[in-house]
Each structure stands twice: as structure tokens, then as C-alpha cells.
Write a protein that holds these residues in place. Structure first.
Motif, PDB file in Angstrom:
ATOM      1  N   ILE A 167      35.431  -3.875 -15.189  1.00  0.00           N
ATOM      2  CA  ILE A 167      34.425  -2.831 -15.341  1.00  0.00           C
ATOM      3  C   ILE A 167      33.078  -3.504 -15.086  1.00  0.00           C
ATOM      4  O   ILE A 167      32.786  -4.543 -15.677  1.00  0.00           O
ATOM      5  N   THR A 168      32.285  -2.942 -14.180  1.00  0.00           N
ATOM      6  CA  THR A 168      31.013  -3.543 -13.817  1.00  0.00           C
ATOM      7  C   THR A 168      29.877  -2.577 -14.093  1.00  0.00           C
ATOM      8  O   THR A 168      29.905  -1.424 -13.644  1.00  0.00           O
ATOM      9  N   ALA A 169      28.882  -3.048 -14.843  1.00  0.00           N
ATOM     10  CA  ALA A 169      27.684  -2.265 -15.138  1.00  0.00           C
ATOM     11  C   ALA A 169      26.541  -2.757 -14.263  1.00  0.00           C
ATOM     12  O   ALA A 169      26.447  -3.954 -13.962  1.00  0.00           O
ATOM     13  N   HIS A 170      25.659  -1.837 -13.869  1.00  0.00           N
ATOM     14  CA  HIS A 170      24.589  -2.162 -12.926  1.00  0.00           C
ATOM     15  C   HIS A 170      23.297  -1.490 -13.351  1.00  0.00           C
ATOM     16  O   HIS A 170      23.287  -0.292 -13.641  1.00  0.00           O
ATOM     17  N   VAL A 171      22.223  -2.268 -13.397  1.00  0.00           N
ATOM     18  CA  VAL A 171      20.887  -1.738 -13.675  1.00  0.00           C
ATOM     19  C   VAL A 171      19.920  -2.329 -12.666  1.00  0.00           C
ATOM     20  O   VAL A 171      19.932  -3.535 -12.409  1.00  0.00           O
ATOM     21  N   SER A 172      19.083  -1.500 -12.072  1.00  0.00           N
ATOM     22  CA  SER A 172      18.112  -1.947 -11.089  1.00  0.00           C
ATOM     23  C   SER A 172      16.918  -0.990 -11.100  1.00  0.00           C
ATOM     24  O   SER A 172      17.102   0.204 -11.370  1.00  0.00           O
ATOM     25  N   PRO A 173      15.719  -1.503 -10.845  1.00  0.00           N
ATOM     26  CA  PRO A 173      15.342  -2.868 -10.492  1.00  0.00           C
ATOM     27  C   PRO A 173      14.923  -3.666 -11.722  1.00  0.00           C
ATOM     28  O   PRO A 173      14.386  -3.123 -12.675  1.00  0.00           O
TER      29      PRO A 173
END
Length: 208
Positions: A167-173
Motif C-alpha cells: 500500500i503506497t501513500a502519496h502527498v505532493s508537493p
């Protein structure tokens, strides 16, 4: 975070899957990260507002936890150290855009029988929808699913052909980060030095 070839391949697959969530998210929410406003349509320069690293880390941890809210019986797992990948303009004039994309992976260590893959994704998606996330099941074998949150964050679950599940979480920028991102935690490793991400724990329900 380990720089082993397998780790890099796993991250590449997970980030590619998450790109679907982020595309849907930017179309619906007009943001590119948790609590952040995105750059202009040209993509030139850094976004107007960067997510502070501590806030980004808290958001990614919440995304990972929320992904398993409705999964019963509970699964065993370990969380990889987060990373922040600096973003660059494409083309001949390649230059830093002044921000990074943050990611954190959760490795499922409970053995999941192939017949239970869809059951797992159904439970994960249920937790996402309860939070108001937009959910997309990809047309892939083994299956994968991605979700985009109203604040622009993304999360996805990928079942690899080897049986590894991430499970991969992503926050940007986020700001460009050099060195450790957050407090490093020990990463389980195999004798060859690769991350020990091979599921090894049996469960009466999930493993049969």
C-alpha cells in the motif's frame, strides 16, 4: 529506505499506479497535495504552497492506516521509511521544479491467497469510500486499486505477480528534502540485504 533493485522496482510500480489517483484528484479538487494549491497549468516554477514535511508524513501515515480500517481479520505489516523525490522539468531545459513528491509504503506480511485478492481490495476500498475518497479499480492481473482524497493526497494498493502486496501513500508537493525524511526506523532485511517484504505469516482466513 533501502536502495535495492527490487525496492526501486516496487516503488516504480506503486508510484505509476498512484498517478491515476493523482490525475483524478487534480481534475476534481484542483490541488496537488494535502492542503496545497498547485502550480499553474504550464507547470513552471514551484507550487504556490508546499506541504510541511511533518504534515506530509502525518497525512501519509493516516492514509496507510485508513486503508486497513475495514480489513478483517487484521493483517500483519511493516512500514517502509518515507522518501521525497525531487521533481524536474522535462525536455532540454531540465531543471528542478523546486518541490518533491513524498511517498511511503506499507508491506503486507500476512500471506494472502490469490482467491482472496478481490476480497482484500473490496475491504480496502470500503474504508476509502467511507472517507469520501474517489476509488478506481485498475484492469490488471493481479489486481490493483487507487484512491484520491479531496485534499489531493493519493493512496493505492498493488498486488504483485510474486504475491507481494504493498500500500503506497502519496502527498505532493513537499519541499526538496536531502537526507532522512522523518525519523528513520529499522527496515527488516534478508541475508542478501534486500528488504524482507515477502509475506510469511499465515492466517486461517486470508491464507486459504
Amino acid at each position: 529506505m533501502s536502495g535495492s533493485p527490487r525496492s526501486a522496482r516496487g516503488l516504480g510500480v506503486a508510484v505509476a499506479v498512484l498517478a491515476l489517483a493523482l490525475t483524478a484528484c487534480s481534475a476534481g479538487a484542483g490541488t496537488s497535495g494535502a492542503g496545497a494549491s498547485g502550480a499553474g497549468a504550464s507547470g513552471a516554477g514551484a507550487p504556490k504552497q508546499l506541504v510541511p514535511p511533518e504534515q506530509a508524513l502525518q497525512r501519509m501515515n493516516a492514509l496507510l492506516d485508513e486503508s486497513l480500517t475495514d480489513v478483517r481479520p487484521a493483517l500483519r505489516y511493516w512500514d517502509d521509511n518515507p522518501d521525497a523525490v525531487e521533481q524536474f522539468a522535462k525536455g532540454l531545459d531540465e531543471h528542478s521544479l523546486g518541490y518533491a513528491d513524498a511517498n511511503r509504503r506499507r508491506h503486507i506480511m500476512t500471506r494472502i491467497a490469490p482467491a482472496k485478492y478481490d476480497t482484500l481490495l473490496d475491504m480496502v476500498e470500503s474504508g476509502w469510500r467511507a472517507k469520501g475518497y474517489t476509488v478506481t479499480r485498475t484492469a490488471s492481473t493481479p489486481p490493483a486499486s487507487v484512491a484520491s482524497a479531496p485534499d489531493g493526497a493519493g493512496v493505492g494498493i498493488t498486488v504483485h505477480s510474486s504475491g507481494l502486496i504493498e500500500i503506497t501513500a502519496h502527498v505532493s508537493p513537499v519541499p526538496v528534502i536531502h537526507g532522512a525524511f522523518g525519523t528513520p526506523t529499522p527496515v527488516p532485511t534478508m541475508p542478501n540485504g534486500n528488504p524482507d517484504d515477502v509475506p510469511k505469516y499465515d492466517d486461517p482466513f486470508w491464507s486459504n
